[in-house]
Every structure is written in structure tokens, then in C-alpha cells.
Design a protein around this motif. Structure first.
Motif, PDB file in Angstrom:
ATOM      1  N   TRP A  92     -25.776  40.501  53.094  1.00 56.46           N
ATOM      2  CA  TRP A  92     -24.494  41.186  52.927  1.00 56.46           C
ATOM      3  C   TRP A  92     -23.580  40.427  51.975  1.00 56.46           C
ATOM      4  O   TRP A  92     -23.510  39.195  52.001  1.00 56.46           O
ATOM      5  N   ARG A  93     -22.858  41.167  51.155  1.00 53.27           N
ATOM      6  CA  ARG A  93     -21.850  40.569  50.286  1.00 53.27           C
ATOM      7  C   ARG A  93     -20.611  40.240  51.119  1.00 53.27           C
ATOM      8  O   ARG A  93     -20.287  40.931  52.091  1.00 53.27           O
ATOM      9  N   PRO A  94     -19.887  39.176  50.744  1.00 55.82           N
ATOM     10  CA  PRO A  94     -18.698  38.784  51.510  1.00 55.82           C
ATOM     11  C   PRO A  94     -17.690  39.930  51.619  1.00 55.82           C
ATOM     12  O   PRO A  94     -17.311  40.534  50.625  1.00 55.82           O
ATOM     13  N   GLY A  95     -17.271  40.211  52.853  1.00 58.50           N
ATOM     14  CA  GLY A  95     -16.238  41.211  53.105  1.00 58.50           C
ATOM     15  C   GLY A  95     -16.721  42.638  53.177  1.00 58.50           C
ATOM     16  O   GLY A  95     -15.945  43.542  53.522  1.00 58.50           O
ATOM     17  N   GLU A  98     -16.831  44.131  56.807  1.00 59.38           N
ATOM     18  CA  GLU A  98     -15.467  44.162  57.340  1.00 59.38           C
ATOM     19  C   GLU A  98     -14.650  45.291  56.718  1.00 59.38           C
ATOM     20  O   GLU A  98     -13.882  45.975  57.408  1.00 59.38           O
ATOM     21  N   ASN A 191     -20.835  41.088  39.913  1.00 64.12           N
ATOM     22  CA  ASN A 191     -21.747  40.219  40.637  1.00 64.12           C
ATOM     23  C   ASN A 191     -22.697  39.545  39.653  1.00 64.12           C
ATOM     24  O   ASN A 191     -22.369  38.531  39.065  1.00 64.12           O
ATOM     25  N   THR A 206     -13.528  39.945  44.634  1.00 63.06           N
ATOM     26  CA  THR A 206     -14.356  39.990  45.833  1.00 63.06           C
ATOM     27  C   THR A 206     -13.870  41.079  46.785  1.00 63.06           C
ATOM     28  O   THR A 206     -12.715  41.509  46.706  1.00 63.06           O
ATOM     29  N   GLU A 208     -14.004  40.330  49.949  1.00 61.02           N
ATOM     30  CA  GLU A 208     -13.595  39.508  51.093  1.00 61.02           C
ATOM     31  C   GLU A 208     -12.087  39.615  51.303  1.00 61.02           C
ATOM     32  O   GLU A 208     -11.288  39.421  50.379  1.00 61.02           O
TER      33      GLU A 208
END
Length: 218
Positions: A92-95, A98, A191, A206, A208
Motif C-alpha cells: 500500500w502507498r502511504p495514506g 486512510e 511515484n 503524497t 499521507e
């Protein structure tokens, strides 16, 4: 988005490189094919495939490696390689998860718009709550892959909204061109490859810490 529409009616998400960092899986699968058939391949050639429709990537692999196989056969070989990897671990990519959770909690319809095929998407969707994506558009569902606008137009229509009233999230030039041509506002999170500026493109570093409110502010 339309001036009268201050909030996105839907969010359309790319997968490879945007939600999950699976580009290294695809590159590994390409190198494995090259080794298997005694061909050569380079990082530069691999990066040219990022965001493409799978069948187009397969054509470039066929040409670049000098393989006798049909592109459809090469697609299946690529998928065999990446599915094996993603079943072991979803990167998974950060954030990403979420943000999806926050969008669902705010009642924002989400669609997955990927050029990967359904059998690769399955293991990734298993790690998300059921119903996270109300619509899923994969590369084997459309006649024209990215950069053609069809994937994003298909997703918007399935959600019952105009593409102009949506935000697309992308990481590649190919994907951004597709979403932009469909009329989406495009949130670009670079990316593995640089993405050129564009009239409907907004750049962030990002996902995130990003929330529904941040997307609404776009």
C-alpha cells in the motif's frame, strides 16, 4: 469541476503506483520473462510501460524483447508474475487506505479505475472493507485503455455522475491524460515517473494525511 459544484460527487482512483506500489512487481515480472526467453530488458524500457493498457505494454514487451508470442500470451505471463507477488504482500502507498476510509465515512462514492485485469485486482480488494469501491473498471472491461478517456468515462457513468464533477487520482502521464480527457480534475501524486503539468492537474507530494476535506478544497 463545474463552478456550481464545490464538492466532488465522486473520487476515481487509479491503482498501480497510486493506491499500491506494485510497479516494482510488474518490472520484476518483465525481467523474469526476459530471463526465461534469453532476451534483454532495461529499466528505461520498463518505465515506458507505466500506466499503459496491459495489451499495449505486452506489445512493447514483444517488440523490445523480440518474442514470438502474441501480446495476449504476454499479458497472461505478466499477470502470472504479478499475481503471485501481490498474493504474498500488498504494498500500500502511504495514506491510501486512510483516505479511502475517510471518503467512505463521508459518503463519497469511489471507483477504482485500473488498467490491470480483474484477477490481479482481486487480492488487493480483499484487504479493503467490502463496498469501499462502488464501481470497479479494469483493463479487461474496456475497449480502449488509458490514455483514452473511456476508463474514466465508464467509471463516472456507472456512478451516475458527470466526469467533470469528479476528482481522479493518478501517478502517471498516461493515467493523467486519460482522466483529463474525460473531464476530471486530476490529483497527481508522482511515484516512479515524472508527470507533466496540465490544465486540469493538481500536484501533491503524497496521499499521507490527505482527507476528504483536502480533496474538496481542490
Amino acid at each position: 469541476m463545474n463552478s456550481s459544484q464545490s464538492l466532488p460527487k465522486a473520487v476515481l482512483m487509479d491503482m498501480d503506483g497510486t493506491l499500491v506500489d506494485t510497479e516494482p512487481y510488474w518490472v520484476a515480472a518483465e525481467y523474469a520473462i526476459a530471463e526465461r526467453f534469453g532476451a534483454t530488458w532495461s529499466e528505461e524500457q520498463a518505465m515506458e510501460l507505466v500506466g499503459n493498457a496491459l495489451i499495449e505494454s505486452a506489445r512493447l514487451v514483444k517488440e523490445g524483447m523480440g518474442l514470438p508470442h502474441e501480446p495476449e500470451e504476454i499479458v497472461e505471463m505478466l499477470l502470472d508474475g504479478v499475481v503471485e507477488q501481490v498474493e504474498q504482500e500488498v504494498p500500500w502507498r502511504p495514506g491510501a487506505r486512510e483516505l479511502l476510509t475517510d471518503l467512505v465515512e463521508h459518503g463519497v462514492p469511489c471507483a477504482l479505475v485500473t488498467m490491470s485485469y480483474a484477477r490481479f485486482v482481486g487480492p488487493i480488494l480483499k484487504e479493503l472493507p467490502e463496498g469501499t469501491f462502488k464501481v470497479i473498471v479494469t483493463g479487461d472491461m474496456v475497449a480502449n485503455g488509458k490514455p483514452h478517456p473511456e476508463p474514466y468515462l465508464t467509471a463516472a457513468a456507472a456512478l451516475g455522475v458527470a466526469a467533470e464533477d469528479t476528482i481522479a487520482v493518478e501517478d502517471s502521464n498516461t493515467g493523467a491524460r486519460s482522466a483529463e480527457a474525460a473531464g476530471c480534475t486530476v490529483l497527481v501524486i508522482e511515484n516512479h515517473v515524472p508527470v507533466a503539468p496540465g490544465e486540469r492537474r493538481v500536484f501533491r507530494d503524497t496521499l499521507e494525511g490527505m482527507t476528504y476535506a483536502d480533496l474538496a478544497a481542490l
